[in-house]
Design a protein around this motif. Structure first.
Motif, PDB file in Angstrom:
ATOM      1  N   THR B  26       0.865  -1.189   0.000  1.00  0.00           N
ATOM      2  CA  THR B  26       0.000   0.000   0.000  1.00  0.00           C
ATOM      3  C   THR B  26       0.896   1.232   0.000  1.00  0.00           C
ATOM      4  O   THR B  26       1.798   1.341   0.827  1.00  0.00           O
ATOM      5  CB  THR B  26      -0.865   0.046   1.274  1.00  0.00           C
ATOM      6  OG1 THR B  26      -1.376  -1.261   1.518  1.00  0.00           O
ATOM      7  CG2 THR B  26      -1.996   1.033   1.127  1.00  0.00           C
ATOM      8  N   LEU B  77      -2.162   3.728  10.805  1.00  0.00           N
ATOM      9  CA  LEU B  77      -1.345   2.671  11.390  1.00  0.00           C
ATOM     10  C   LEU B  77      -2.193   1.681  12.172  1.00  0.00           C
ATOM     11  O   LEU B  77      -1.724   0.605  12.528  1.00  0.00           O
ATOM     12  CB  LEU B  77      -0.267   3.280  12.290  1.00  0.00           C
ATOM     13  CG  LEU B  77       0.773   4.121  11.546  1.00  0.00           C
ATOM     14  CD1 LEU B  77       1.737   4.778  12.511  1.00  0.00           C
ATOM     15  CD2 LEU B  77       1.536   3.266  10.541  1.00  0.00           C
ATOM     16  N   THR B  81      -0.833  -2.847   8.400  1.00  0.00           N
ATOM     17  CA  THR B  81       0.418  -2.112   8.202  1.00  0.00           C
ATOM     18  C   THR B  81       1.543  -2.987   7.651  1.00  0.00           C
ATOM     19  O   THR B  81       2.654  -2.516   7.508  1.00  0.00           O
ATOM     20  CB  THR B  81       0.904  -1.517   9.538  1.00  0.00           C
ATOM     21  OG1 THR B  81       0.994  -2.575  10.492  1.00  0.00           O
ATOM     22  CG2 THR B  81      -0.040  -0.461  10.038  1.00  0.00           C
ATOM     23  N   ASP B  82       1.236  -4.251   7.338  1.00  0.00           N
ATOM     24  CA  ASP B  82       2.333  -5.161   6.975  1.00  0.00           C
ATOM     25  C   ASP B  82       3.137  -4.678   5.779  1.00  0.00           C
ATOM     26  O   ASP B  82       4.348  -4.765   5.752  1.00  0.00           O
ATOM     27  CB  ASP B  82       1.775  -6.561   6.685  1.00  0.00           C
ATOM     28  CG  ASP B  82       1.261  -7.200   7.964  1.00  0.00           C
ATOM     29  OD1 ASP B  82       1.696  -6.730   9.044  1.00  0.00           O
ATOM     30  OD2 ASP B  82       0.423  -8.110   7.888  1.00  0.00           O
ATOM     31  N   CYS B  83       2.449  -4.206   4.765  1.00  0.00           N
ATOM     32  CA  CYS B  83       3.154  -3.773   3.559  1.00  0.00           C
ATOM     33  C   CYS B  83       2.855  -2.319   3.258  1.00  0.00           C
ATOM     34  O   CYS B  83       2.669  -1.921   2.113  1.00  0.00           O
ATOM     35  CB  CYS B  83       2.755  -4.647   2.382  1.00  0.00           C
ATOM     36  SG  CYS B  83       3.170  -6.374   2.631  1.00  0.00           S
ATOM     37  N   LEU B  84       2.777  -1.527   4.336  1.00  0.00           N
ATOM     38  CA  LEU B  84       2.414  -0.124   4.179  1.00  0.00           C
ATOM     39  C   LEU B  84       3.669   0.724   3.956  1.00  0.00           C
ATOM     40  O   LEU B  84       4.626   0.637   4.722  1.00  0.00           O
ATOM     41  CB  LEU B  84       1.679   0.352   5.433  1.00  0.00           C
ATOM     42  CG  LEU B  84       1.232   1.802   5.486  1.00  0.00           C
ATOM     43  CD1 LEU B  84       0.213   2.087   4.388  1.00  0.00           C
ATOM     44  CD2 LEU B  84       0.642   2.127   6.845  1.00  0.00           C
ATOM     45  N   MET B  86       4.940   4.643   3.487  1.00  0.00           N
ATOM     46  CA  MET B  86       4.482   6.014   3.663  1.00  0.00           C
ATOM     47  C   MET B  86       5.573   7.008   3.269  1.00  0.00           C
ATOM     48  O   MET B  86       6.711   6.897   3.723  1.00  0.00           O
ATOM     49  CB  MET B  86       4.094   6.268   5.125  1.00  0.00           C
ATOM     50  CG  MET B  86       3.016   5.333   5.652  1.00  0.00           C
ATOM     51  SD  MET B  86       2.396   5.858   7.256  1.00  0.00           S
ATOM     52  CE  MET B  86       3.810   5.607   8.290  1.00  0.00           C
ATOM     53  N   ALA B 103       5.277   4.444  13.152  1.00  0.00           N
ATOM     54  CA  ALA B 103       5.607   3.538  12.052  1.00  0.00           C
ATOM     55  C   ALA B 103       6.484   2.393  12.548  1.00  0.00           C
ATOM     56  O   ALA B 103       6.304   1.239  12.172  1.00  0.00           O
ATOM     57  CB  ALA B 103       6.324   4.314  10.952  1.00  0.00           C
ATOM     58  N   ALA B 108       5.411  -0.250   9.660  1.00  0.00           N
ATOM     59  CA  ALA B 108       5.205   0.319   8.330  1.00  0.00           C
ATOM     60  C   ALA B 108       6.526   0.909   7.830  1.00  0.00           C
ATOM     61  O   ALA B 108       7.402   1.258   8.628  1.00  0.00           O
ATOM     62  CB  ALA B 108       4.136   1.394   8.379  1.00  0.00           C
ATOM     63  N   GLN B 127      12.349   0.926  10.770  1.00  0.00           N
ATOM     64  CA  GLN B 127      11.293   1.139   9.792  1.00  0.00           C
ATOM     65  C   GLN B 127      11.387   2.501   9.102  1.00  0.00           C
ATOM     66  O   GLN B 127      10.725   2.740   8.109  1.00  0.00           O
ATOM     67  CB  GLN B 127       9.921   1.016  10.457  1.00  0.00           C
ATOM     68  CG  GLN B 127       9.651  -0.346  11.074  1.00  0.00           C
ATOM     69  CD  GLN B 127       9.678  -1.447  10.043  1.00  0.00           C
ATOM     70  OE1 GLN B 127      10.499  -2.363  10.114  1.00  0.00           O
ATOM     71  NE2 GLN B 127       8.813  -1.357   9.057  1.00  0.00           N
ATOM     72  N   ALA B 285      10.146  -2.830   0.921  1.00  0.00           N
ATOM     73  CA  ALA B 285       9.013  -3.694   1.236  1.00  0.00           C
ATOM     74  C   ALA B 285       9.038  -4.953   0.388  1.00  0.00           C
ATOM     75  O   ALA B 285       8.763  -6.059   0.876  1.00  0.00           O
ATOM     76  CB  ALA B 285       7.707  -2.932   1.027  1.00  0.00           C
TER      77      ALA B 285
END
Ligand SMILES: Nc1ncnc2c1ncn2[C@@H]1O[C@H](COP(=O)(O)OP(=O)(O)OP(=O)(O)O)[C@@H](O)[C@H]1O
Ligand SMILES: Nc1ncnc2c1ncn2[C@@H]1O[C@H](COP(=O)(O)OP(=O)(O)OP(=O)(O)O)[C@@H](O)[C@H]1O
Ligand SMILES: [Mg+2]
Ligand SMILES: [Mg+2]
Lengths: 520, 340, 335, 315
Positions: B26, B77, B81-84, B86, B103, B108, B127, B285
């Motif tokens: 995402t 959040l 959030t696994d594949c977030l 930002m 995050a 994230a 992260q 990611a």
């Protein structure tokens, strides 16, 4: 405009048509049946008095006649036509206009604008004011009632009585609006007027009778009998009878109003039981000056009722307010029971055991959206609290007790006070000072304004009982008669000074004329 | 009783978690608002990158309202959030840390730009992949020098500061002070804040023009919006002898430089910024780039910037997003070095 | 002191049984729940737009987010109930975050109390200026707003101040019973305690009397000035508490941190159905209002409404919410 | 004019006097012109809000309406985004857009019975949303000579915009004094319920007042566009509080029924003179806001102190 044209079922071609007829009017409010099938006839060219106790439904009935109250059932006929009135404008188009019980002028507009408000006619062209025309229109109306108010004066700069004159001038605009003889409704127009102004008003009413019908409400029954041709009486939202005024006396009306015999000698009962001559002076005022009064000396003994009389602008009202700490005092010394009185604010006054009932009940006396109970206990917290906490049970018992003692007509102690009739509101305001029972000095500014005769005599009785139990009272009475009847002593104020003291013992009362001589 | 965390809590700081499938990623870009050209172009750059990898970017704006930004991020959040990924423009320095901590806790992938408190170290967090900014002191100094040169090395100037409590405003002003030291004959007549706003700059400049009159030879503005406001004030005062400099290279400022009404600005490349943050996050990611492999120098770095004057303005008037910039082995290509 | 003896009602010919049954009707009861109904409706709409929104984590995050706004709105509600307005809450809150961050290294855990007390005192000063100088609260607090902002800018040297010692506010990030964020719990506690104090003491009738009709309240001898100053004090103290929450959430204090919360806080009060003209309303309503406003602020963008439409929807929904929650029988004239 | 009305003008004179003493730069003709020019936009917005405040309502829609009209006019006159070149007609359309937004506030107030605080806050958000939609990422710059000329060209030393503002104050005053709309707005603030008793339907007048106010804000938005040669979504940022402050400082009561356009004009001058004077005498930008707030409070208290009464109601 929806005028439902129907022949009047009982119209007899030869008999003159009634100006206004009401049949079986019903109006419910939550918890009260304000109108319960009222019938009323107003004939052409008559002055009809409408009498009834506080809360009998007079104002509600009259508001229904000008489209402000939508009745739940019943019919209104105007000059033989059944009509449905949905707004003041529709009523005005039918020639019905009203002076309201509560003053209804816009304070920040000029008198002229208030007079023509809503029907400016040539005073406004295409949305643009023509001040000259407007002033002329207003002047015409003011001339009708012989008033010398400047039409371009801001309304809030006028005195209470002058404003009342503006209201009357305003309602007379109806004449210009309709080709029919108008019906003009006056809901307690005299309660705020001085006797001279009342005379002017009455001559106006008599003039109106020549070409219009007038409905007149007052709690002063002698006035009603004086100016009206006929009186209809309401009780509990129903018509309970009517009587021609010729030959009638106030007690006849009173009997009709309350449904049993009452005394008409309200001022003088029980006076002889009281003797205050030798008690200690409780309130002593020496050389007090404020913005509108100078060098006022005054003393009131425990158990004594002292009336202050004076014309408008005499400053008596401000003396009262100054004693309560609601107006600044510039000089002078005031003691209560020998101790120097703190005039710094209303809190201090209340703490010293002083109570004040203001004249402008709606604005200053009560908090309209709050309940009867909260209004009654607003001042005397101790009476409903244990420590810092309010005990609802204690408050409820106390309030219910006073509702009963003063026979306050309210559906419930939790009812908003604003929903009560004027008289009942006043009783709640009075009760506020009585609930704790530790009052030493009571300042009453027109305490019976707008009260019915029964409520009045209750207030009088209350005042006397308070006096008997040692409360000192300062009274700004509604009328000279009231002042004379209630007071033990009368102070005359003139132009901000206390000019004369008149003893007023039971048996040796002065006449109103004696006082008037001193007042001007 | 109390516990440390809402039960059912999120991913936990797991950088060792297995790589995401590209379609599961995402992408979120967050800027202050879409009603100014720079930030709108930032989000468009993000969209361009997302399209490049066959995804969509969620566009968030927070009206320059710090609390609203935090609120949005904690809500974000609280979701999956696994594949977030930002790419965030923190409203001010103080807003960066809570975003980073959030995050980190939620797992994230985060890239921030512009605002970061100097004493916060990106390498302390797994992260928080990178922080990118332009060297504000440098740009403030560059335009300061350009201004000094334009007024012939001596004379009075006034300065329009940005929002006083932002790092960007402070750094740029510090740059101006450096420049003033080197150009001894340039005198700073007055400095006021116009809050990065074109409208406020207009009225402040007008007032300063009446106060200092002809003594003003140049106007230093901490961003182009204010420079443009100052230009309008000059036009209304009938003054065309005052040099104006700004920062950001917004299109209107470039036009003004082309027209010769403005002297200089410094480039910041909105579309690139919008894309690059997402690109770094996306690469990590999907496992193409390992977070551990990012050198410390690339965790917090100054992006390449250029002083734009009428000599080179033609090169910048039509910025293009170069897809190559966003290749995983190329994402740090514009680095001018670590933030010291 | 004398006790008047009033005749027994039995001897009074005009007396009638005066008391019948009364109390709030069903309709009135429903209107007092309107803020909650509005909240549920909004939540439902957001869930329909994005089913992921209705998860426990998401809701937990939302109430946690709302805590400072709830506290700010609750405090200011008191001032609004008294018929005034407090425009300084947000600026005072920002200033308090700065004070918190500055004092923390020296004072440790006591800082929380010190900041709340200082903010309360500043609120009291505004209240005093309002009642003593008779300046409208709008003007006093507008002045306060700019003065506090200036002070915050100057003492913080126009920049954020880091909160290095996080232990003293760590408890705010705990969860009560595993689900309720501590900060929201504290906010609930503030609302509950203040509401209870109002309910159980005469203060509620004082506050409402002042809000509906200050002159009548004063002439009835209620302590108008004291109550107003107290309202401003509580409002200030709440701003201080909100500042502690914000600073602990952001790990720093900053001179503009809460500035943008002013309109949302006042909106929360109005959305709850409290009359902006005073008298009618409650803190519970503001709590519901604050949650509605928070959901709008975070919910709309998160469920994917584009920025421009988000603003348009926000505008439409807050108006609709107030249309639903305001009890018009208690407010004669809508200004 | 009563003593209460004289307070703000006296405060204005005193403050001008003090600044003139403190700063020679302040007391120049050029600076006087500058103050007048700087007051133009705020004066027009305040003119509009005065009518709303007079009714006892409040209006927070200024930023939204100004933003929407600023963008709208920028896209309607000659600009860099499209081929429109409507000139004065474009200005008219922008003003109509503002009127429509104002009308929306008013309609929501009278039909939904939602307090104006909320309806206007909502409409402000709607206006900003519309503006952002129209903005769509690319700054519209105007090339229309007429509109740009308003900010640049001068007549008798004042920019055309300033003359437009003066015209607005005059028109506003005439409306307030000589039109039914203005007088009724004033009366609604005095005693709304009484108007109903006199058979006046207040709802249409309320809607009309908000519409009128919306048109004023829209014109203010157009003026900002003219000054900046660009349509900004944020054109009206901060003008809501600035306008309310100016009106209140000028002696308009938020409870309605007092004050008016001329009061507001004095208030606007007070606010602008303060802003200008503080820069002129060199107060640090950090402190300027605070000093301004302090002086506003002081000015208002100086104005109300002489007429304060014991039982006075202050809200
Ligand atoms: N708006 C209202 N809501 C609820 N009850 C009302 C309302 N108006 C009047 N009432 C009730 O209706 C009854 C009649 O009131 P009304 O005002 O007509 O009495 P009135 O005869 O005019 O009394 P007064 O002489 O005191 O003026 C009263 O019991 C009053 O409490
Ligand atoms: N000497 C004065 N100079 C100026 N104003 C005055 C003066 N005396 C009285 N007034 C004003 O006239 C008004 C009427 O005065 P006040 O109400 O005290 O008279 P009153 O005798 O109590 O009248 P009422 O018979 O209506 O009760 C007050 O508002 C007061 O401010
Ligand atoms: Mg009546
Ligand atoms: Mg009197």
């Amino acid at each position: 405009m929806t005028t439902n044209l129907q022949p009047h079922p009982e119209t007899d071609a030869s008999a003159p048509v009634n100006a206004l007829e009401v049949r079986g009017l019903v109006k419910h409010y939550p918890g009260v049946k304000a109108l319960d099938g009222v019938d009323l006839v107003v004939r052409q060219n008559e002055v009809l008095g409408l009498a009834g106790e506080n809360g009998a439904g007079k104002s509600t009935l009259l508001k229904a006649l000008v489209g402000l109250v939508r009745p739940d059932a019943g019919e209104i006929w105007v000059r033989g036509e059944k009509v449905r009135l949905r707004s003041v404008v529709e009523a005005a188009d039918h020639g019905i206009g009203m002076v309201f019980q509560e003053q209804s002028l816009v304070p920040n507009l000029t008198a002229a604008e208030n007079i023509v408000l809503g029907s400016e006619g040539p005073g406004v062209r295409r949305g643009i004011y023509r001040w000259d025309t407007m002033r002329k229109l207003a002047q015409e109306q003011l001339d009708k009632i012989g008033s010398h108010i400047d039409p371009l004066a801001r309304t809030d700069s006028l005195s209470f009585a002058e404003r009342q004159m503006v209201e009357i001038a305003k309602v007379l605009r109806i004449e210009e609006r309709t080709s029919h003889p108008p019906v003009i409704i006056l809901d307690e127009p005299t309660s705020v007027l001085e006797s001279k102004e009342i005379e002017t008003l009455f001559s106006q009413v008599r003039r109106l009778r020549e070409f219009a019908s007038v409905v007149f409400v007052s709690h002063r029954l002698d006035e009603v009998l004086d100016v009206c041709d006929r009186v209809a009486v309401l009780r509990g939202g129903q018509s309970v009878g009517e009587t021609p005024t010729a030959g009638a006396v106030p007690s006849d009306l009173h009997r009709l109003m309350i449904g049993s015999t009452g005394s008409d000698d309200h001022y003088h009962e029980g006076l002889s039981e009281r003797s205050v001559a030798d008690s200690e002076p409780r309130l002593v005022v020496k050389g007090m000056s404020g913005k509108t009064f100078r060098d006022v000396d005054l003393d009131v003994r425990a158990g004594e009722i002292v009336g202050i009389v004076g014309v408008h602008g005499s400053g008596r009202e401000d003396v009262c307010r100054a004693l309560f700490g609601a107006e600044p005092t510039l000089a002078g010394e005031v003691t209560l029971d020998g101790a120097k009185l703190d005039l710094s604010g209303t809190r201090a006054a209340v703490a010293s055991g002083i109570g004040y009932v203001p004249a402008e009940r709606k604005i200053e006396g009560m908090v309209g959206p709050m309940s009867v109970a909260d209004n009654m206990t607003l001042t005397k917290q101790k009476s409903r609290c244990a420590g810092p906490m309010v005990v609802p049970q204690k408050q409820a018992t106390l309030v219910d007790k006073w509702i009963e003692r003063l026979s306050i007509r309210t559906p419930h102690r939790g009812t908003q006070i604003g929903r009560l009739s004027g008289g009942n509101q006043q009783k709640v305001v009075l009760a506020r000072w009585l609930v704790a029972g530790d009052i030493r000095l009571l300042l009453l500014d027109h305490p019976t304004r707008g009260l019915d005769i029964g409520a009045r005599s209750e207030v009088y009785r209350l005042m006397r009982e308070l006096a008997n139990s040692g409360v000192a009272t300062v009274l700004l009475a509604d009328s000279l008669e009231e002042a004379i009847g209630m007071s033990d002593r009368i102070i005359v104020m003139n132009d901000g000074r206390a000019t004369k003291e008149v003893a007023c013992p039971s048996g040796g009362k002065p006449t109103p004329l004696d006082l008037v001589k001193e007042m001007v | 009783g109390c516990s440390e965390e809402a039960s059912g809590g999120g991913g936990g700081g797991g950088s060792e978690a297995s790589a995401c499938a590209p379609e599961d990623v995402t992408l979120v870009g967050q800027v202050r608002n879409e009603s100014n050209p720079y930030e709108a172009s930032w989000l468009d750059g993000g969209d361009a990158f997302a399209e490049q990898v066959g995804l969509e970017q969620q566009r968030l704006t927070y009206d320059a309202d710090s609390t609203k930004q935090q609120e949005q991020i904690s809500q974000l959040l609280a979701g999956n959030t696994d594949c977030l990924v930002m790419n965030i423009l923190p409203n001010g320095d103080s807003d960066t840390l809570p975003i980073v901590e959030g995050a980190q806790e939620a797992g994230a992938f985060l890239v921030t730009q512009w605002n970061k408190p100097a004493d916060v170290n990106v390498a302390d967090y797994d992260q928080w992949l990178s922080h990118i900014t332009y060297n504000g002191v440098e740009s403030g100094k560059q335009i300061g020098d350009a201004l000094a040169e334009a007024i012939g090395g001596s004379g009075g100037i006034i300065a329009l500061q940005g929002i006083l409590d932002t790092g960007a405003a402070k750094d740029r002003y510090a740059g101006l002070e450096e420049s003033l030291e080197e150009n001894g004959d340039v005198e700073l007549l007055d400095q006021q804040t116009a809050n990065f706003s074109r409208d406020e700059a207009l009225s402040v400049t007008k007032t300063l023009l009446t106060k200092h009159g002809d003594k003003i030879k140049g106007i230093w503005a901490a961003n182009d919006d204010m420079a443009l406001g100052a230009l309008a004030a000059l036009e209304q005062a009938g003054r065309d002898d005052v040099a104006v400099v700004g920062i950001d290279a917004v299109p209107d400022a470039l036009t003004a430089i082309e027209d010769g009404t403005m002297t200089a600005t410094v480039s910041s490349d909105g579309p690139w910024q919008g894309g690059i943050g997402l690109a770094i996050g996306y690469c990590v990611a999907t496992g193409e780039l390992a977070a551990e492999d990012i050198s410390d120098d690339d965790r917090a770095w100054f992006a390449e910037q250029f002083l734009i004057t009428d000599d080179n303005v033609g090169d910048f008037t039509s910025p293009v997003v170069d897809e190559a910039d966003f290749e995983c082995d190329n994402v740090f290509s514009r680095s001018q070095g670590a933030i010291s | 002191m004398s006790t008047p003896v009033i005749a027994d009602p039995a001897s009074n010919p005009a007396a009638e049984p005066a008391v019948v049954k009364g109390g709030p009707t069903l309709g009135q009861r429903v209107t007092s729940f309107m803020p909650v109904i509005a909240l549920v409706a909004l939540l439902t709409a957001l869930t329909i737009a994005d089913p992921d929104f209705l998860t426990q984590r998401s809701l937990t995050a939302a109430v946690r987010t709302s805590a400072p706004l709830v506290v700010l709105a609750a405090g200011a509600t008191l001032v609004v109930l008294c018929g005034g307005i407090d425009l300084s809450i947000a600026a005072l809150c920002s200033l308090s975050t700065v004070l918190f961050a500055m004092w923390l290294p020296d004072m440790g855990g006591l800082t929380i109390l010190a900041v709340i007390a200082a903010a309360g005192a500043i609120g009291a000063v505004q209240g005093l200026a309002h009642v003593l100088l008779r300046i409208p609260s709008f003007v006093v607090t507008l002045g306060g707003l700019s003065i506090f902002s200036a002070i915050a800018l100057v003492i913080s040297d126009a920049g954020p101040i880091r909160v290095v010692d996080r232990d003293s506010t760590k408890w705010l990030n705990l969860y009560v019973a595993g689900y309720v964020p501590m900060s929201f719990f504290v906010a609930l506690l503030v609302v509950a305690v203040v509401s209870l104090i109002l309910k159980l003491t005469p203060l509620e009738s004082f506050v409402k009397a002042i809000g509906y009709s200050e002159s009548a309240a004063r002439l009835a001898g209620t302590p108008v000035d004291k109550v107003k100053v107290a309202a401003f004090t509580v409002s200030g103290a709440c701003a201080g508490l909100a500042a502690v929450m914000l600073a602990s959430r952001n790990f720093s204090g900053s001179p503009t941190m809460a500035d943008n919360l002013l309109l949302p806080a006042v909106a929360a009060i109005v959305v709850g159905g409290t009359a902006i003209t005073g008298g009618h309303g409650s803190l519970w309503r503001s709590l519901a209002g604050a949650l509605v406003v928070t959901l709008l602020r975070v919910g709309l963008p998160i469920v994917g409404v584009p920025s421009a439409w988000e603003q348009i929807l926000y505008g439409a929904i807050i108006v609709a919410a107030v249309a639903l929650t305001l009890d018009r029988s208690k407010v004669a004239i809508i200004k | 004019m009563s003593l209460g009305d004289a307070g703000p003008p006296i405060a204005l004179v005193v403050i001008i006097g003090i600044f003139s003493l403190l700063s020679p730069d302040f007391r120049t003709i050029a600076n006087l012109q500058n103050v007048m020019d700087a007051a133009a936009v705020l004066a027009v917005a305040t003119c509009g809000i005065s009518f709303v405040l007079m009714m006892g309502s409040i209006d927070l829609s200024v930023p939204g309406v100004m933003g929407a009209s600023a963008i709208a006019v920028a896209l309607l006159v000659a600009n860099n985004r499209n081929d429109n070149d409507l000139g004065l007609l474009g200005v008219l359309v922008a003003v109509l857009l503002g009127a429509a937004l104002g009308c929306l506030s008013g309609m929501a107030l009278v039909s939904l019975k939602v307090p104006s605080f909320m309806t206007t806050l909502g409409v402000s958000a709607v206006g900003l949303g519309i503006a952002t939609l129209m903005f769509s990422g690319v700054q519209p710059n105007i090339s229309d000579a007429m509109l740009r000329g308003w900010a640049v060209n001068r007549f008798l030393g004042l920019a055309y915009l300033t003359w437009i503002a003066l015209g607005c104050v005059l028109v506003g005053w005439l409306i307030q004094r000589y039109s039914r709309l203005g007088r009724y707005a004033y009366a609604i603030g005095g005693a709304e319920e009484v108007l109903a008793l006199s058979g006046v339907k207040v709802a249409p007048y309320k809607v009309a007042v908000f519409t009128l106010a919306g048109s004023f804000y829209a014109l203010a938005g157009v003026m900002v566009t003219s000054q900046l040669s660009a349509g900004l979504v944020q054109a009206g940022k901060g003008y809501d509080f600035a306008a309310i402050t100016a009106a209140v400082v000028g002696g308009t009561l938020l409870t309605g029924g007092r004050g008016g356009v001329l009061h507001s004009a004095v208030g606007v001058l007070l606010v602008i003179v303060l802003q200008n004077g503080l820069v002129q005498i060199g107060v640090s930008p950090y402190w300027q806001g605070g000093v301004q707030g302090l002086i506003v409070v002081a000015a208002v208290s100086a104005a109300v102190l002489p007429q304060r009464r014991r039982n006075q109601v202050t809200k």
